[in-house]
Design an enzyme around this catalytic site. Structure first.
Site, mmCIF file in Angstrom:
data_model
loop_
_atom_site.group_PDB
_atom_site.id
_atom_site.type_symbol
_atom_site.label_atom_id
_atom_site.label_comp_id
_atom_site.label_asym_id
_atom_site.label_seq_id
_atom_site.Cartn_x
_atom_site.Cartn_y
_atom_site.Cartn_z
ATOM 1 N N GLY A 15 0.250 -1.084 0.074
ATOM 2 C CA GLY A 15 -0.121 0.253 -0.104
ATOM 3 C C GLY A 15 1.407 1.108 -0.121
ATOM 4 N N ALA A 17 0.465 4.961 -1.394
ATOM 5 C CA ALA A 17 -0.900 5.796 -0.932
ATOM 6 C C ALA A 17 0.773 6.879 -0.094
ATOM 7 C CB ALA A 17 -2.103 5.230 -0.382
ATOM 8 N N ASN A 38 2.648 -3.121 -3.971
ATOM 9 C CA ASN A 38 1.329 -1.385 -4.570
ATOM 10 C C ASN A 38 0.107 -2.433 -4.886
ATOM 11 O OD1 ASN A 38 -0.352 0.748 -3.142
ATOM 12 N ND2 ASN A 38 -0.187 1.355 -6.064
ATOM 13 N N VAL A 80 -2.830 0.190 3.039
ATOM 14 C CA VAL A 80 -4.731 -0.352 2.298
ATOM 15 C C VAL A 80 -5.959 0.926 2.846
ATOM 16 C CG1 VAL A 80 -3.391 -1.706 0.640
ATOM 17 C CG2 VAL A 80 -5.324 -2.269 2.152
ATOM 18 N N ASN A 108 -6.923 2.479 8.922
ATOM 19 C CA ASN A 108 -7.989 2.855 9.986
ATOM 20 C C ASN A 108 -9.440 1.753 10.008
ATOM 21 O OD1 ASN A 108 -7.513 4.793 11.120
ATOM 22 N ND2 ASN A 108 -7.940 6.846 9.594
ATOM 23 N N SER A 134 -1.502 7.337 14.218
ATOM 24 C CA SER A 134 -2.070 8.596 14.250
ATOM 25 C C SER A 134 -0.388 9.541 14.384
ATOM 26 C CB SER A 134 -2.945 9.254 14.953
ATOM 27 O OG SER A 134 -3.193 10.106 15.135
ATOM 28 N N LYS A 189 -7.619 3.857 18.826
ATOM 29 C CA LYS A 189 -7.326 4.517 17.821
ATOM 30 C C LYS A 189 -8.450 4.958 17.318
ATOM 31 C CE LYS A 189 -5.096 6.903 14.525
ATOM 32 N NZ LYS A 189 -5.841 6.965 13.152
ATOM 33 N N HIS A 192 -9.234 7.877 19.753
ATOM 34 C CA HIS A 192 -8.611 8.486 19.301
ATOM 35 C C HIS A 192 -8.759 9.844 18.619
ATOM 36 C CE1 HIS A 192 -5.680 10.836 16.428
ATOM 37 N NE2 HIS A 192 -4.945 10.864 17.723
ATOM 38 N N ASN A 193 -9.377 9.167 17.658
ATOM 39 C CA ASN A 193 -10.470 9.921 16.726
ATOM 40 C C ASN A 193 -11.251 10.646 17.027
ATOM 41 O OD1 ASN A 193 -7.604 8.888 15.037
ATOM 42 N ND2 ASN A 193 -9.511 8.672 13.143
ATOM 43 N N GLU A 196 -10.412 13.597 18.657
ATOM 44 C CA GLU A 196 -10.366 14.853 18.004
ATOM 45 C C GLU A 196 -11.671 15.622 16.932
ATOM 46 O OE1 GLU A 196 -7.434 12.876 14.761
ATOM 47 O OE2 GLU A 196 -8.412 14.120 13.873
ATOM 48 N N LYS A 266 -14.397 10.602 7.557
ATOM 49 C CA LYS A 266 -14.530 9.491 7.423
ATOM 50 C C LYS A 266 -15.275 8.873 7.733
ATOM 51 C CE LYS A 266 -10.206 10.079 3.731
ATOM 52 N NZ LYS A 266 -9.066 10.119 3.954
HETATM 53 P P1 NBP Z 1 -5.459 4.797 1.183
HETATM 54 O O1 NBP Z 1 -6.722 4.915 2.209
HETATM 55 O O2 NBP Z 1 -6.286 6.352 0.029
HETATM 56 O O3 NBP Z 1 -5.874 3.514 0.190
HETATM 57 C C1 NBP Z 1 -4.240 3.830 -0.655
HETATM 58 C C2 NBP Z 1 -4.223 2.930 -0.670
HETATM 59 O O4 NBP Z 1 -5.231 1.586 -0.814
HETATM 60 C C3 NBP Z 1 -3.187 2.360 -1.999
HETATM 61 O O5 NBP Z 1 -1.780 1.591 -1.867
HETATM 62 C C4 NBP Z 1 -3.892 1.397 -2.908
HETATM 63 O O6 NBP Z 1 -4.123 0.751 -4.415
HETATM 64 C C5 NBP Z 1 -4.678 0.600 -2.159
HETATM 65 N N1 NBP Z 1 -6.336 0.318 -2.321
HETATM 66 C C6 NBP Z 1 -7.465 0.257 -2.381
HETATM 67 BR BR1 NBP Z 1 -7.588 2.832 -2.430
HETATM 68 N N2 NBP Z 1 -8.539 -0.131 -2.634
HETATM 69 C C7 NBP Z 1 -7.970 -1.358 -2.471
HETATM 70 C C8 NBP Z 1 -8.680 -2.153 -3.295
HETATM 71 N N3 NBP Z 1 -9.841 -2.588 -3.739
HETATM 72 N N4 NBP Z 1 -8.207 -3.571 -2.933
HETATM 73 C C9 NBP Z 1 -6.565 -3.869 -2.622
HETATM 74 N N5 NBP Z 1 -5.640 -2.072 -2.688
HETATM 75 C C10 NBP Z 1 -6.423 -1.263 -2.514
HETATM 76 O O7 NBP Z 1 -3.971 5.713 1.394
HETATM 77 P P2 NBP Z 1 -3.080 6.313 2.771
HETATM 78 O O8 NBP Z 1 -4.408 7.709 2.926
HETATM 79 O O9 NBP Z 1 -1.995 6.496 3.070
HETATM 80 O O10 NBP Z 1 -4.126 5.718 4.196
HETATM 81 C C11 NBP Z 1 -3.781 4.246 4.568
HETATM 82 C C12 NBP Z 1 -4.624 3.545 5.321
HETATM 83 O O11 NBP Z 1 -4.390 4.111 6.765
HETATM 84 C C13 NBP Z 1 -6.130 3.872 5.763
HETATM 85 O O12 NBP Z 1 -7.087 3.082 6.148
HETATM 86 C C14 NBP Z 1 -6.302 4.952 6.710
HETATM 87 O O13 NBP Z 1 -7.962 5.623 6.443
HETATM 88 C C15 NBP Z 1 -5.082 5.238 7.582
HETATM 89 N N6 NBP Z 1 -4.521 6.153 7.576
HETATM 90 C C16 NBP Z 1 -4.809 7.698 7.031
HETATM 91 C C17 NBP Z 1 -4.170 8.583 7.626
HETATM 92 C C18 NBP Z 1 -4.017 10.040 6.641
HETATM 93 O O14 NBP Z 1 -3.734 10.639 7.462
HETATM 94 N N7 NBP Z 1 -3.828 9.696 5.245
HETATM 95 C C19 NBP Z 1 -3.339 8.952 8.881
HETATM 96 C C20 NBP Z 1 -3.592 7.409 9.825
HETATM 97 C C21 NBP Z 1 -4.226 6.429 9.058
HETATM 98 P P3 NBP Z 1 -3.299 1.620 -5.323
HETATM 99 O O15 NBP Z 1 -2.546 2.546 -5.547
HETATM 100 O O16 NBP Z 1 -3.941 0.317 -6.109
HETATM 101 O O17 NBP Z 1 -4.938 2.126 -6.054
#
Ligand code: NBP
Length: 483
Positions: A15, A17, A38, A80, A108, A134, A189, A192-193, A196, A266
């Site tokens: 994953g 992202a 990924n 992911v 999450n 977080s 977590k 926590h949210n 927040e 979210k």
């Molecule tokens: P995203 O929540 O945007 O997820 C992107 C990743 O998920 C990519 O690798 C994407 O692959 C993959 N993905 C998706 Br979308 N649908 C998929 C599916 N059906 N099968 C397989 N892979 C899939 O990324 P993020 O913002 O980095 O967050 C990752 C996790 O961490 C999430 O659960 C998020 O809630 C949590 N989180 C995020 C934050 C923040 O500030 N962003 C903070 C704390 C926790 P692809 O590249 O092929 O589309």
């Protein structure tokens, strides 16, 4: 570089992202070799040729290659989108893993999904960790707060790595420790949210009270938030609010006023509210904060209603207006109630799901690296250090004294807001909770009488032992001429 069986990696991460990429770089900084994968494979090359260029990060083209290139017992972290993608990856990974290997879900996820996944993988001989992370992008890169739960035997496999990449308190303690079995990490977590959401709503209300109620300009509000950030409200969210006040748009006017007043969400705040209803714990402030976002999102309806529904114009009357200091005290008191409610819910959840949560440790994990980081959490840690069985944070001497000194201001601010027609759902919910919690007698006796009247639900009496139930033919009393 590709991962090989000769050059096995310490951990795999799926994953790439925002969160995944930054966690990988953080692990790399601490000397770990990470193999990455990924779903959209082109993103692997983009990462290796971009942010990960010059690091020891290695790529896997498929899950088989990823599993083959990891040191046993394998550790694979999923970063992911929460939900279906996590279950799908687990299914795809299992054929390539051996008993004793560990899957970590760092997204999450809902704690009940984590509970289910932990049990299912344990039955198959695999280890599972569901961990809250977080701190957003910056936290992932420089040191997040990490809240792991799952199969307890999995913790020694990642303890060193997790505590290495986590944020640290000013005393050097890692903001990461084992939270508890199955869904405990993701539960904490979620809370926590939720907290927040509450903190953000409280700050937003303080901002509206100053902007509209007191008609302060943004420079004055910036100075106020800056001053607040030097006292007991010192926190990341107050700090960024201070900074937001100072950012101009192209026309030189404050950018924040050009931002549409329709808040997104979210779902983790909503999950907290739903869980509080399920467990019967009055987490009123966080739930109000979720509803306040929902109300804000009804922008078009509100614009129409504003033309029809009349009320006070939203500024304080000069002779009775509260001061900025009154607003600060109202914010401090409301914040104490919000955290007290969050910890009340965790206490009940700990009993319900048999997690044995350590509340002082949880406060410590949130002390740095995460969005709600603040000096305030040190006080909460100290309160639980003083009394690990504390029934409620409001009863701790430190918090009790602050509530005493802030109370008059709190009431004055809520009353003035009501008079001026300024919505303060979180400030007023917290004050009502405080008054309800300190009431030895509430009007619930009437509710019980009504329930018994229309539904024969029975009631207990104040002059009889608890657990003895009575029923009255209320209407018969009236027919018998007792009215
Ligand atoms: P995203 O929540 O945007 O997820 C992107 C990743 O998920 C990519 O690798 C994407 O692959 C993959 N993905 C998706 Br979308 N649908 C998929 C599916 N059906 N099968 C397989 N892979 C899939 O990324 P993020 O913002 O980095 O967050 C990752 C996790 O961490 C999430 O659960 C998020 O809630 C949590 N989180 C995020 C934050 C923040 O500030 N962003 C903070 C704390 C926790 P692809 O590249 O092929 O589309």
């Amino acid at each position: 570089m590709r991962v090989t069986t000769e050059n096995r990696a310490d951990i795999g991460l799926i994953g790439l992202a925002v969160m995944g990429q930054n966690l990988v770089l953080n692990m790399n900084d601490h000397g770990y070799t990470v193999a990455v994968y990924n779903r959209t494979v082109s993103k692997i090359d983009e990462f290796l040729n971009g942010p990960a260029r010059g690091t020891r990060v290695v790529a896997a083209r498929c899950l088989e290659e990823l599993a083959a290139g990891l040191k046993p017992p394998r550790k694979i972290m999923l970063m992911v989108k929460a939900g279906k993608a996590v279950d799908e990856f687990i299914e795809l990974l299992l054929p390539h893993l051996e008993r004793g290997d560990l899957i970590i879900d760092g997204g999450n996820s809902h704690f009940l999904d984590t509970l289910r996944r932990t049990e299912r993988l344990r039955d198959k001989g695999f280890l599972f960790i569901g961990t809250g992370i977080s701190g957003g992008e910056e936290g992932a890169r420089r040191g997040p707060s990490i809240m792991p739960g799952g199969t307890p035997e999995a913790w020694p496999l990642v303890k060193e790595l997790f505590q290495c990449i986590a944020a640290r308190t000013s005393e050097g303690a890692p903001c990461c420790d084992w939270v508890g079995e199955n869904g405990a990490g993701h539960y904490v977590k979620m809370i926590h949210n939720g907290i927040e959401y509450g903190d953000m709503q409280l700050i937003a209300e303080a901002y509206q009270l100053m902007r509209d109620g007191l008609e302060l300009n943004h420079a004055a509000m910036r100075r106020t938030f800056a001053a607040w950030n030097r006292g007991e409200l010192e926190s990341y969210l107050i700090e960024i609010t201070r900074d937001i006040m100072a950012v101009p748009d192209a026309d030189g006017r404050p950018l924040v006023e050009k931002v549409l007043d329709a808040a997104g969400q979210k779902g983790t705040g909503k999950w907290t509210g739903i869980n509080s209803l399920d467990l019967g714990i009055p987490v009123t402030l966080i739930t109000e904060a979720v509803y306040a976002r929902a109300l804000s999102a009804l922008k078009d309806e509100r614009v129409d209603a504003a033309k029809i529904l009349k009320g006070p114009k939203g500024t304080f009357k000069k002779d009775t207006q509260p001061t900025v200091e009154h607003i600060r005290k109202a914010l401090v008191a409301s914040k104490i109630v919000s955290y007290a409610q969050g910890f009340m819910l965790m206490r009940e959840a700990s009993r319900e799901y048999r997690w044995h949560l350590d509340f002082g440790n949880i406060a410590l994990m949130w002390r740095s690296g995460c969005i709600i980081r603040s000096v305030f959490l040190e006080r909460i840690k100290a309160a639980y250090d003083r009394n690990p069985n504390l029934a409620n944070l409001l009863l701790d001497d430190y918090f009790k004294d602050i509530l005493r000194t802030c109370q008059a201001s709190w009431r004055r601010v809520v009353a003035a807001a009501v008079q001026a027609g300024i919505p303060v759902p979180a400030f007023s919910a917290s004050l009502s909770f405080y008054d309800g919690y300190r009431s030895a007698r509430l009007p619930a006796n009437l509710i019980q009488a009504q329930r018994d009247y229309f539904g024969a639900h029975t009631y207990e009496r104040v002059d009889q032992p608890r657990g003895t139930f009575f029923h009255t033919q209320w209407s018969a009393h009236l027919r018998d001429g007792n009215a």
